[in-house]
Enzyme design. Structure first.
Site, PDB file in Angstrom:
ATOM      1  N   ASP A 120      -5.215 -33.130 -30.443  1.00  0.00           N
ATOM      2  CA  ASP A 120      -5.787 -32.953 -29.440  1.00  0.00           C
ATOM      3  C   ASP A 120      -6.941 -31.141 -28.742  1.00  0.00           C
ATOM      4  OD1 ASP A 120      -3.445 -31.005 -28.921  1.00  0.00           O
ATOM      5  OD2 ASP A 120      -2.686 -32.281 -27.171  1.00  0.00           O
ATOM      6  N   GLY A 148       2.788 -27.160 -23.940  1.00  0.00           N
ATOM      7  CA  GLY A 148       2.501 -26.732 -25.667  1.00  0.00           C
ATOM      8  C   GLY A 148       1.752 -25.743 -25.559  1.00  0.00           C
ATOM      9  N   HIS A 172       2.681 -22.643 -33.109  1.00  0.00           N
ATOM     10  CA  HIS A 172       4.366 -22.622 -33.393  1.00  0.00           C
ATOM     11  C   HIS A 172       4.238 -21.465 -34.618  1.00  0.00           C
ATOM     12  CE1 HIS A 172       5.670 -26.674 -31.703  1.00  0.00           C
ATOM     13  NE2 HIS A 172       4.184 -26.516 -32.193  1.00  0.00           N
ATOM     14  N   CYS A 190       9.044 -19.724 -31.373  1.00  0.00           N
ATOM     15  CA  CYS A 190       6.983 -19.718 -31.858  1.00  0.00           C
ATOM     16  C   CYS A 190       6.866 -19.664 -30.474  1.00  0.00           C
ATOM     17  CB  CYS A 190       6.790 -21.071 -31.510  1.00  0.00           C
ATOM     18  SG  CYS A 190       8.234 -22.401 -32.512  1.00  0.00           S
TER      19      CYS A 190
HETATM   20  C1  BMX Z   1       2.604 -28.803 -29.277  1.00  0.00           C
HETATM   21  C2  BMX Z   1       1.663 -30.024 -30.459  1.00  0.00           C
HETATM   22  C3  BMX Z   1       0.575 -29.731 -30.537  1.00  0.00           C
HETATM   23  C4  BMX Z   1      -0.426 -29.685 -29.513  1.00  0.00           C
HETATM   24  C5  BMX Z   1       0.305 -29.161 -28.547  1.00  0.00           C
HETATM   25  C6  BMX Z   1      -0.938 -29.043 -27.294  1.00  0.00           C
HETATM   26  C7  BMX Z   1       3.026 -32.323 -31.072  1.00  0.00           C
HETATM   27  C8  BMX Z   1       2.918 -33.206 -29.985  1.00  0.00           C
HETATM   28  N1  BMX Z   1       2.063 -31.181 -30.707  1.00  0.00           N
HETATM   29  O1  BMX Z   1       2.252 -27.348 -29.723  1.00  0.00           O
HETATM   30  O2  BMX Z   1       0.301 -30.531 -31.767  1.00  0.00           O
HETATM   31  O3  BMX Z   1      -1.555 -28.830 -29.746  1.00  0.00           O
HETATM   32  O4  BMX Z   1       1.635 -29.140 -28.272  1.00  0.00           O
HETATM   33  O5  BMX Z   1      -0.092 -30.119 -26.459  1.00  0.00           O
HETATM   34  O6  BMX Z   1       3.284 -32.200 -31.876  1.00  0.00           O
HETATM   35  P1  BMX Z   1       0.129 -30.222 -24.802  1.00  0.00           P
HETATM   36  O7  BMX Z   1       0.790 -31.528 -24.828  1.00  0.00           O
HETATM   37  O8  BMX Z   1       0.529 -29.416 -24.706  1.00  0.00           O
HETATM   38  O9  BMX Z   1      -1.415 -30.230 -24.929  1.00  0.00           O
HETATM   39 ZN    ZN Z   2       8.056 -24.888 -32.224  1.00  0.00          ZN
END
Ligand code: BMX
Ligand code: ZN
Length: 332
Positions: A120, A148, A172, A190
């Site tokens: 995304d 995230g 992360h 993270c």
């Molecule tokens: C997490 C990880 C990333 C993502 C980010 C933002 C998962 C499901 N997500 O770090 O791949 O790009 O969140 O995600 O592994 P959002 O849902 O906050 O847009």
């Molecule tokens: Zn993490």
């Protein structure tokens, strides 16, 4: 299959809360995006994706667009995505059970269109980096602040994917040593555990628990169900506790920005995602100058997103258009 001259595509952004889709032509949405709630299980998510694509095809035809002018479907999803196969190969607790889903294969089979799947935040970065003001820059880092922290690194117009497709998982990077905050990925400390919406709420709870008597009047202390919205509203209204929490959030965000600045020395950062509106970019820039090596922090630009919440779906649509029409995959 559509003709190679087709230049529109369906773009879908698959988030933890909603699926958002639209037909995208020349970088613009054909109509208002369509939202559907994200189901809780991978099989149901796939069904919802297919239904959304079919509905958007009907909508495009009703708007006078020929079916073969839509060259494919671009899907932006959270998680680590192996873009050559369109498979999700890694996922945090934000989308449980999602890793292992062969999105491209199942969707191509069911809708008969080419599908490109992208992380995304990478998709958002690909979309943002193509706008006129940014398209000629050497290095752009897009940071998405939401459930995230996602990231996308675009170098000379191409997304950096890395050897195992995990480049740009900036949420992360570790920003402390003391194992105090567990991230949904299973690691401690993270950046995301501090700078995402969830991280901000953890900080808020720590501040509230440790507040001194003179803070006891803060309305935050009385709320059982704390939300980021509430925090930002209270800070805007001048609540001292809320202001210090929001300030600390900016300090946490600065650590990641400074680290990325030293690693990549990018032309600019673009801040996007659901929490980006609440982020004070001037404060972030000031703190970055304070914390970064002399002359490096000063020269990096930190800007707001232009495509806002549509960046992911526009970038995903653009990546499938490029793949089908030009034959240039959106990766390096
Ligand atoms: C997490 C990880 C990333 C993502 C980010 C933002 C998962 C499901 N997500 O770090 O791949 O790009 O969140 O995600 O592994 P959002 O849902 O906050 O847009
Ligand atoms: Zn993490």
């Amino acid at each position: 299959m559509p003709s190679k001259t087709a230049c529109a595509a369906i773009g879908i952004d698959l988030g933890g809360t909603n699926l958002r889709g639209a037909v995208v032509e020349s970088g613009k949405l054909l109509g208002e995006p369509v939202y559907v709630e994200t189901p809780d299980r991978p099989e149901k998510i796939v069904d919802a994706l297919v239904k959304l694509i079919e509905d958007l095809l009907v909508e495009a035809q009703a708007a006078g667009m020929k079916r073969d002018s839509i060259c494919g479907v671009g899907i932006a999803t959270a998680g680590v995505v192996k873009c050559d196969t369109g498979e999700v190969i890694g996922s945090t607790g934000n989308l449980p059970g999602w890793a292992g889903t062969k999105i491209r294969e199942v969707i191509e089979d069911r809708v008969g269109l080419c599908v490109h799947v992208e992380n995304d935040a990478n998709a958002a970065a690909y979309g943002e980096a193509r706008i006129d003001e940014l398209k000629d820059l050497h290095c752009i880092v897009v940071v998405t602040l939401g459930t995230g922290i996602g990231g996308g690194i675009v170098i000379d117009g191409k997304l950096l994917h890395g050897r195992g497709w995990a480049a740009g998982e900036i949420g992360h990077m570790s920003i402390a040593l003391d194992d105090s905050r567990l991230c949904t990925c299973g690691l401690y400390n993270c950046w995301e555990a501090y700078g995402s919406g969830r991280g901000l709420l953890t900080t808020a709870r720590e501040f509230i628990a440790g507040q001194k008597d003179n803070y006891l009047q803060s309305s935050l202390s009385k709320e059982e169900e704390l939300t980021t919205y509430m925090l930002f509203q209270e800070a805007k209204a001048g609540d001292r506790l809320a202001c210090s929490i929001v300030r600390r959030w900016h300090e946490h965000l600065t650590i990641g920005i400074v680290n990325l600045t030293h690693i990549l020395n990018p032309d600019c950062f673009v801040i996007t995602g659901g929490l980006s509106q609440a982020c004070d970019l001037e404060l972030l820039k000031r703190l970055t100058v304070e914390k970064a090596l002399h002359n490096i922090g000063e020269t990096v630009e930190i800007r707001a997103s232009r495509l806002e919440t549509n960046a992911g779906l526009i970038g995903a649509a653009q990546s499938v258009i490029d793949e089908v029409r030009v034959g240039v995959p959106a990766r390096s």
